[in-house]
Design an enzyme around this catalytic site. Structure first.
Site, PDB file in Angstrom:
ATOM      1  N   LYS A  16       0.789  -1.122   0.054  1.00 62.93           N
ATOM      2  CA  LYS A  16       0.173  -0.133   0.066  1.00 62.93           C
ATOM      3  C   LYS A  16       0.856   1.190   0.024  1.00 62.93           C
ATOM      4  O   LYS A  16       0.594   2.169  -0.642  1.00 62.93           O
ATOM      5  CB  LYS A  16      -0.845   0.030   1.287  1.00 62.93           C
ATOM      6  CG  LYS A  16      -1.829  -1.073   1.372  1.00 62.93           C
ATOM      7  CD  LYS A  16      -2.795  -1.080   2.353  1.00 62.93           C
ATOM      8  CE  LYS A  16      -2.302  -1.589   3.615  1.00 62.93           C
ATOM      9  NZ  LYS A  16      -1.696  -2.717   3.830  1.00 62.93           N
ATOM     10  N   GLN A 223      -2.803  -2.018   7.478  1.00 64.92           N
ATOM     11  CA  GLN A 223      -3.133  -3.403   7.295  1.00 64.92           C
ATOM     12  C   GLN A 223      -4.257  -3.826   6.190  1.00 64.92           C
ATOM     13  O   GLN A 223      -3.989  -3.355   5.200  1.00 64.92           O
ATOM     14  CB  GLN A 223      -3.852  -3.773   8.799  1.00 64.92           C
ATOM     15  CG  GLN A 223      -2.940  -3.928   9.871  1.00 64.92           C
ATOM     16  CD  GLN A 223      -2.937  -2.399  10.431  1.00 64.92           C
ATOM     17  OE1 GLN A 223      -3.958  -1.800  10.989  1.00 64.92           O
ATOM     18  NE2 GLN A 223      -1.827  -2.030  11.079  1.00 64.92           N
TER      19      GLN A 223
END
Ligand code: IMP
Length: 422
Positions: A16, A223
């Protein structure tokens, strides 16, 4: 760019940090909305590696306002260290970083309790990052947490801390751990509070005003979908809402202001910590670890690896409303002759096309695989779609089709330039 939420579509560590860095170019503000310094977002700029735990990755680009939203739990000492580290590399961290005054503070007793509870759980342990995340969110829900607004008011903080430490020291003693010294914690946290005070703001108002001024917001998920407290493989999850809904509650920006959801996924699957991972496979684990890949950015732990699981990502598309997919680490599969992809699960003769909510049921699921021919060609120098080998393009197209969203980005390495925009 419209307001965009970026989420991990797997078990975290999807890459990410790099995708956010790429998308930040078109955003005005970058907002963290969940998690704490359990996250580790790696960005490589001109050969320099940065691992960001709390500060939004947008800090690495000039002129972007970075916001740590109310849904984040902040370890103030960790945040100070991170800011100082960035400044050492010449990265400006000043008025371009705002921290929500209602974000909860991670305390030393949270970290200690995190560690002690893991020991108590024995074989049932979660495999947490031991950053105190679960106990900090626990205190928030129990309405006994300390917030950033408390931290920057020394008298109020000293008083509240005393009460919290009294209770927590009793708990630590009962667990056989050493109690913590009040004065020492107070001094450390006061210093961090003084350092951070200029950054502490009412970020709900700040974000509202930015929207009124026509600025675009990028929400940086931490996450992944299957580590979400509600939608993940409970109890083997983190303690916040990491999915797209968390971007609203964790920032105070309403749902109808969100325009697009980008899901980030690896071309295979990884997980750190305990809990079921249906496509886990020793062959691909050995291959990736042998290449020096797939070690945790926060803890350095080797990640568990497996084949791409389209059942899981399809589920993530459903829960997050993913419009666009960013596929990372394609180059990790460059040497694999036959690549497997889970297209369904079976358990006790029953087929599944979704991820069962019960971890025991999920643990009993056996993937049904489809095989793809590997491209056996290095891809890390590809910059355009047509630079990729035909078999790699076919693989990517199949992943998007099976996952139920549009393929928008393919990443073939950690550098900014190793990104193919579609
Ligand atoms: P905690 O968030 O430290 O409580 O850890 C709970 C679970 O989430 C453990 O399995 C961790 O390994 C996992 N986890 C937490 N943060 C991350 C992350 O940033 N990447 C991958 N896994 C994470």
């Amino acid at each position: 760019m419209a307001n965009t939420i970026l989420v991990g579509a797997q078990w975290g560590d999807e890459g990410k940090g790099k995708i956010i860095d790429v998308l930040t170019e078109q955003a005005d503000l970058v907002v963290r909305y969940a998690g704490g310094n359990n996250a580790g977002h790696t960005v490589i700029v001109k050969g320099q590696k940065f691992v960001l735990h709390l500060v939004p990755s947008g800090i690495l680009r000039k002129g972007k306002l970075c916001v740590i939203g109310n849904g984040v739990v902040v370890d103030p000492v960790g945040l100070v260290t991170e800011i100082e580290g960035l400044r050492k590399f010449g990265v400006k961290v000043a008025a371009n970083l705002a921290v929500s005054e209602t974000a909860h503070v991670v305390m030393p007793y949270h970290r200690e309790l995190d560690a002690q509870r893991e020991v108590l759980k024995g074989k049932q342990k979660i495999g947490t990052t031991q950053r105190g995340i679960g106990p900090a969110y626990g205190d928030k829900a129990a309405r006994v947490g300390l917030r950033m607004i408390d931290l920057i008011h020394p008298e109020r903080f000293a008083e509240k801390l005393q009460a919290r430490m009294q209770e927590n020291n009793e708990v630590l003693k009962a667990l056989g751990a050493k109690p913590l010294a009040y004065q020492q914690v107070l001094a450390t946290y006061r210093a961090a509070g003084d350092f951070l005070a200029p950054h502490v703001k009412n970020t709900v108002v700040l974000l509202h005003e930015a929207q009124q001024a026509g600025k675009s917001l990028l929400f940086e998920g931490a996450q992944g979908t299957f580590l979400d407290l509600d939608h993940g493989t409970y109890p083997y999850v983190t303690s916040s809402n990491t999915t797209a809904g968390g971007a609203c509650t964790g920032s105070g920006v309403p749902p109808h202001r969100m325009d697009r959801v980008v899901g980030v996924m690896k071309a295979y699957t990884t997980r750190v910590g305990e809990g079921p991972l249906p496509t886990e496979n020793a062959e691909i684990s050995d291959l990736l670890h042998g290449m020096g890949r797939e070690f945790g950015a926060t803890t350095g732990r080797p990640r568990r690896c497996g084949w791409f699981d389209s059942v899981a990502v399809r589920h993530a598309t459903m829960v997050n409303g993913i419009d666009d997919l960013a596929v990372t680490n394609l180059d990790g599969l460059d040497t694999v002759e036959t690549i497997k992809v889970a297209i369904g699960y079976r358990s006790g003769g029953k087929p599944y096309d979704y991820v069962p909510a019960d971890v025991d049921e999920l643990a009993a699921c056996v993937p049904v695989y489809a095989d793809f021919e590997g491209w056996l060609t290095p891809t890390s120098k590809a910059r355009k779609w047509n630079d990729l080998p035909a078999k790699a393009r076919d693989y990517l197209k199949a992943l998007a089709e099976l996952s139920g969203a549009r393929l928008s980005i393919a990443s073939v390495g950690p550098g900014r330039e190793q990104t193919i925009m579609l």
